[in-house]
Every structure is written in structure tokens, then in C-alpha cells.
Design a protein around this motif. Sequence first.
Motif, PDB file in Angstrom:
ATOM      1  N   LEU A   8       0.828  -1.196   0.000  1.00  0.00           N
ATOM      2  CA  LEU A   8       0.000   0.000   0.000  1.00  0.00           C
ATOM      3  C   LEU A   8       0.864   1.248   0.000  1.00  0.00           C
ATOM      4  O   LEU A   8       0.634   2.188  -0.757  1.00  0.00           O
ATOM      5  CB  LEU A   8      -0.912   0.019   1.232  1.00  0.00           C
ATOM      6  CG  LEU A   8      -1.721   1.300   1.412  1.00  0.00           C
ATOM      7  CD1 LEU A   8      -2.653   1.494   0.217  1.00  0.00           C
ATOM      8  CD2 LEU A   8      -2.508   1.267   2.693  1.00  0.00           C
ATOM      9  N   THR A  91      -8.700   0.723   1.380  1.00  0.00           N
ATOM     10  CA  THR A  91      -7.870  -0.479   1.287  1.00  0.00           C
ATOM     11  C   THR A  91      -8.656  -1.637   1.891  1.00  0.00           C
ATOM     12  O   THR A  91      -9.384  -1.461   2.871  1.00  0.00           O
ATOM     13  CB  THR A  91      -6.537  -0.331   2.051  1.00  0.00           C
ATOM     14  OG1 THR A  91      -6.818  -0.174   3.450  1.00  0.00           O
ATOM     15  CG2 THR A  91      -5.744   0.851   1.545  1.00  0.00           C
ATOM     16  N   VAL A 102      -6.544  -2.112  -3.307  1.00  0.00           N
ATOM     17  CA  VAL A 102      -6.340  -0.687  -3.095  1.00  0.00           C
ATOM     18  C   VAL A 102      -7.249   0.074  -4.055  1.00  0.00           C
ATOM     19  O   VAL A 102      -7.233  -0.188  -5.255  1.00  0.00           O
ATOM     20  CB  VAL A 102      -4.870  -0.276  -3.333  1.00  0.00           C
ATOM     21  CG1 VAL A 102      -4.682   1.217  -3.074  1.00  0.00           C
ATOM     22  CG2 VAL A 102      -3.944  -1.091  -2.450  1.00  0.00           C
TER      23      VAL A 102
END
Length: 237
Positions: A8, A91, A102
Motif C-alpha cells: 500500500l 484499502t 487498493v
Amino acid sequence: MLRYFCFLAVILGVRSASAPFITPCKKGDSACIIRSAQAAVPFLAAGIPELNVPAVDPMLLKVVKSEEAGLRLTLKNTTVTGMKDCTIEDTRLDEASDKLDVVVRCSVVLRGWYKLRGTILVLPIRGEGRDTIKIRDIVITANTKLATVKGADGQEHWHVSKWDHSFDVRTKTTFDFENLFDGNKALSDPVDAIVNANWKLVMTEIAPPIVRAITERVVAAVEAFFAAVPANELQIY
């Protein structure tokens, strides 16, 4: 697990000894992760030359081809701008399967050269020349599966072993194809008006390969970062 934060963070910015862009977060603190990654968007967009991570804004797509529903579209030397202003929407983590989704919202502009032949919205269309495509509020969901591999340096590195995506344009897309019908405005103006009035339907026909090409370049930037920075330098607490 550490790798979820790593992906992420890297997809829109990273915290490590090599790239201290964001504040580290506790595992599971998604609000902190989103805020921290958002702050790092401009860094990844600009690229990290010292780590051989390419820029994604501007992004050059040399050739993108679309052949759907009787329409053949080729885009060449297309420059994509606007990625630096993308916003992380969400997320979603599945720890059991090493999957991370994501969700990112972007508004981008594509400028380059096009060649168009076939039918669009059952209308005949043809042309070749410069094009400008402005996409407002495209929401892309990147579905990834992560793994650990040994790098050339003998250390463990993160790796995107599999990825896919979906997208939806929420607000508006405008198309400007210069020289439609060899510049015959009596033919081009009505088609241009219909195409822009029905932008949502047009996007379903031409956008999938374009969005995939853009997403592929972002994933490539993530992989370049993973190859440069060992997993033990990507920190969380």
C-alpha cells in the motif's frame, strides 16, 4: 503482516531507510496507512531515480490498441498527466490469502496521436490526428497478491506475484479527436457531440486497454522499488 503495509505504501509512496516519505503506522490502522500513503503520492509520481523507480506523472504510453464492438482505436505517444493528484479511497485486506485491494480515485488527461476506424455507438467513425482525452474521477481498484522472493543482493524482497483491476468513471470524460473524417466538420461535429454526450458508453468500449496500460506502469514502478529496497527496510510498528 508487514507486506500489506509495504505494498500500500509503495503503490502511492513508501516509508523506509531509503525513502522516508511517510509516517509509519501500526499494523491494522487503515486510517493512518491511508493518510500516510496519501502524503507520499507526489514522491512516487515524480519517480525515485536513485532507486531506479520510474516516474508515473507524466507517463508516456508509446502504443495502446483497443478493438471492441467493431471499433479499432490506436493511441500513440500518449502522455498521461494528473497521477500526482490521485486520492486513496480505501484499502481491503485478506490476511488469509495474502491479498490486498487498493482503491484509488484519479483525474487524468491523455494527449497524443490517434487512429480510429469502425463504428462507435452504431455510428461510422474514422480519423487520424491529435487527441485529448480528459477523464474526471476514475476510480480504479487494484487487486493484488503478494509474495516474498530472494533478490540479487541475497536479501528478501517483496514481489507482486499477481494483479488485476477494475474501474469506474464517476464524473465525466471528454473526447477531442482532431481531424475526424479528414476534417469534414459536417460529418465530424455531429459525431463528436454524440460521442461526448454518451461518454459513459464510449468509455466501456475504448477504456479497458488504456486503464490497464496505466495500471501496469504503476505496478512496474512498485516492482522496481521492491527490487531496490530489501523487505527489512520497509518498516511498521
